[in-house]
Design a protein around this motif. Sequence first.
Motif, PDB file in Angstrom:
ATOM      1  N   LYS A  25       0.825  -1.206   0.000  1.00 24.85           N
ATOM      2  CA  LYS A  25       0.000   0.000   0.000  1.00 24.85           C
ATOM      3  C   LYS A  25       0.861   1.259   0.000  1.00 24.85           C
ATOM      4  N   SER A  26       1.936   1.276   0.788  1.00 29.32           N
ATOM      5  CA  SER A  26       2.789   2.477   0.838  1.00 29.32           C
ATOM      6  C   SER A  26       3.488   2.723  -0.495  1.00 29.32           C
ATOM      7  N   MET A  27       3.827   1.651  -1.216  1.00 31.38           N
ATOM      8  CA  MET A  27       4.452   1.843  -2.529  1.00 31.38           C
ATOM      9  C   MET A  27       3.437   2.328  -3.552  1.00 31.38           C
ATOM     10  N   PHE A  28       2.179   1.867  -3.456  1.00 30.36           N
ATOM     11  CA  PHE A  28       1.143   2.360  -4.361  1.00 30.36           C
ATOM     12  C   PHE A  28       0.789   3.806  -4.075  1.00 30.36           C
ATOM     13  N   GLU A  29       0.886   4.227  -2.823  1.00 29.95           N
ATOM     14  CA  GLU A  29       0.610   5.624  -2.483  1.00 29.95           C
ATOM     15  C   GLU A  29       1.619   6.561  -3.149  1.00 29.95           C
ATOM     16  N   ILE A  30       2.845   6.104  -3.341  1.00 31.39           N
ATOM     17  CA  ILE A  30       3.860   6.921  -4.021  1.00 31.39           C
ATOM     18  C   ILE A  30       3.439   7.203  -5.461  1.00 31.39           C
TER      19      ILE A  30
ATOM     20  N   PRO B 116       5.618  25.078 -15.014  1.00 30.24           N
ATOM     21  CA  PRO B 116       5.586  23.840 -14.219  1.00 30.24           C
ATOM     22  C   PRO B 116       4.165  23.269 -14.189  1.00 30.24           C
ATOM     23  N   HIS B 117       4.058  21.966 -14.159  1.00 33.55           N
ATOM     24  CA  HIS B 117       2.781  21.261 -14.066  1.00 33.55           C
ATOM     25  C   HIS B 117       2.851  20.278 -12.899  1.00 33.55           C
ATOM     26  N   THR B 118       1.707  20.038 -12.266  1.00 31.70           N
ATOM     27  CA  THR B 118       1.636  18.940 -11.311  1.00 31.70           C
ATOM     28  C   THR B 118       1.146  17.709 -12.065  1.00 31.70           C
ATOM     29  N   GLN B 119       1.683  16.564 -11.681  1.00 36.10           N
ATOM     30  CA  GLN B 119       1.257  15.306 -12.293  1.00 36.10           C
ATOM     31  C   GLN B 119       0.724  14.394 -11.199  1.00 36.10           C
ATOM     32  N   THR B 120      -0.465  13.845 -11.428  1.00 36.91           N
ATOM     33  CA  THR B 120      -1.048  12.832 -10.558  1.00 36.91           C
ATOM     34  C   THR B 120      -1.286  11.604 -11.421  1.00 36.91           C
ATOM     35  N   SER B 121      -0.940  10.429 -10.885  1.00 33.67           N
ATOM     36  CA  SER B 121      -1.078   9.195 -11.663  1.00 33.67           C
ATOM     37  C   SER B 121      -1.970   8.198 -10.944  1.00 33.67           C
ATOM     38  N   HIS B 122      -2.664   7.371 -11.734  1.00 28.22           N
ATOM     39  CA  HIS B 122      -3.541   6.325 -11.209  1.00 28.22           C
ATOM     40  C   HIS B 122      -3.380   5.086 -12.087  1.00 28.22           C
ATOM     41  N   ILE B 123      -3.564   3.926 -11.485  1.00 22.16           N
ATOM     42  CA  ILE B 123      -3.520   2.665 -12.224  1.00 22.16           C
ATOM     43  C   ILE B 123      -4.942   2.271 -12.599  1.00 22.16           C
ATOM     44  N   LEU B 124      -5.161   1.943 -13.865  1.00 18.00           N
ATOM     45  CA  LEU B 124      -6.444   1.450 -14.366  1.00 18.00           C
ATOM     46  C   LEU B 124      -6.233   0.006 -14.802  1.00 18.00           C
ATOM     47  N   ASN B 125      -7.107  -0.893 -14.359  1.00 13.22           N
ATOM     48  CA  ASN B 125      -6.867  -2.295 -14.675  1.00 13.22           C
ATOM     49  C   ASN B 125      -8.170  -3.077 -14.735  1.00 13.22           C
ATOM     50  N   ASP B 126      -8.254  -3.996 -15.689  1.00 12.29           N
ATOM     51  CA  ASP B 126      -9.375  -4.932 -15.711  1.00 12.29           C
ATOM     52  C   ASP B 126      -8.872  -6.360 -15.932  1.00 12.29           C
ATOM     53  N   ASN B 127      -7.606  -6.610 -15.584  1.00 11.92           N
ATOM     54  CA  ASN B 127      -7.024  -7.941 -15.684  1.00 11.92           C
ATOM     55  C   ASN B 127      -7.171  -8.700 -14.373  1.00 11.92           C
ATOM     56  N   LYS B 128      -7.109 -10.008 -14.440  1.00  8.79           N
ATOM     57  CA  LYS B 128      -7.155 -10.846 -13.242  1.00  8.79           C
ATOM     58  C   LYS B 128      -5.825 -10.771 -12.485  1.00  8.79           C
ATOM     59  N   TYR B 129      -4.734 -10.527 -13.217  1.00  5.73           N
ATOM     60  CA  TYR B 129      -3.403 -10.464 -12.606  1.00  5.73           C
ATOM     61  C   TYR B 129      -2.771  -9.099 -12.882  1.00  5.73           C
ATOM     62  N   ILE B 130      -1.951  -8.662 -11.937  1.00 11.39           N
ATOM     63  CA  ILE B 130      -1.155  -7.445 -12.111  1.00 11.39           C
ATOM     64  C   ILE B 130       0.288  -7.784 -11.779  1.00 11.39           C
ATOM     65  N   PHE B 131       1.203  -7.358 -12.639  1.00 14.48           N
ATOM     66  CA  PHE B 131       2.634  -7.566 -12.428  1.00 14.48           C
ATOM     67  C   PHE B 131       3.266  -6.256 -11.963  1.00 14.48           C
ATOM     68  N   LEU B 132       3.992  -6.324 -10.857  1.00 15.68           N
ATOM     69  CA  LEU B 132       4.651  -5.154 -10.285  1.00 15.68           C
ATOM     70  C   LEU B 132       6.144  -5.408 -10.241  1.00 15.68           C
ATOM     71  N   GLN B 133       6.920  -4.409 -10.608  1.00 18.56           N
ATOM     72  CA  GLN B 133       8.373  -4.516 -10.520  1.00 18.56           C
ATOM     73  C   GLN B 133       8.875  -3.462  -9.544  1.00 18.56           C
ATOM     74  N   ILE B 134       9.605  -3.905  -8.529  1.00 17.18           N
ATOM     75  CA  ILE B 134      10.176  -2.973  -7.565  1.00 17.18           C
ATOM     76  C   ILE B 134      11.508  -2.483  -8.119  1.00 17.18           C
ATOM     77  N   GLN B 135      11.689  -1.186  -8.139  1.00 20.45           N
ATOM     78  CA  GLN B 135      12.955  -0.621  -8.621  1.00 20.45           C
ATOM     79  C   GLN B 135      14.006  -0.829  -7.533  1.00 20.45           C
TER      80      GLN B 135
END
Length: 168
Positions: free
Chosen positions: A40-45, A65-84
Amino acid sequence: SLRSLHIFTCSNCSLSRTQITANYIVQLTAPTDKSKVTLKSMFEIISEQVLIDNILCENCHTYYPHTQTSHILNDNKYIFLQIQLWSNSTTKITDLVMNGLPNEKINIDGSMYKLHSVICHHGNSMTSAHYTCIIRFHNKWVRCNDSNIYYDRWPHGAKDVYIIILQQ
């Protein structure tokens, strides 16, 4: 499909524009305090506002300058996450401790996901390492290490986790 929604807002005129990009894997950045990391803390970033300098505003017709806000959109059964895991091209982050990962559930785009499996990176280099995986099978953890496949306990702190696979 997995997509990222980015909202850019001009700091001068407040005009917002959106950009949607297709992804196969979500990149997660480790927080500054690496001793208390949760999924959850990594998704909050990802959803934190970030200030980006010098973007051409379509309304002002100049760079502001612009502010950027990002969100994940998904309709898959699986999600792959890679930690940097690398702070630069050669230095691996070795003090990352993943707390609560095997039991944590996370809401992504209105659906609940839980841990299905992970791929672990063992070694200090991107070019020389060994990979293993841990898979949830009938509510037990199975470790796969080359030709050795066996039931195992979840590793404390999961410090070598590199790829996380979540299941809806």
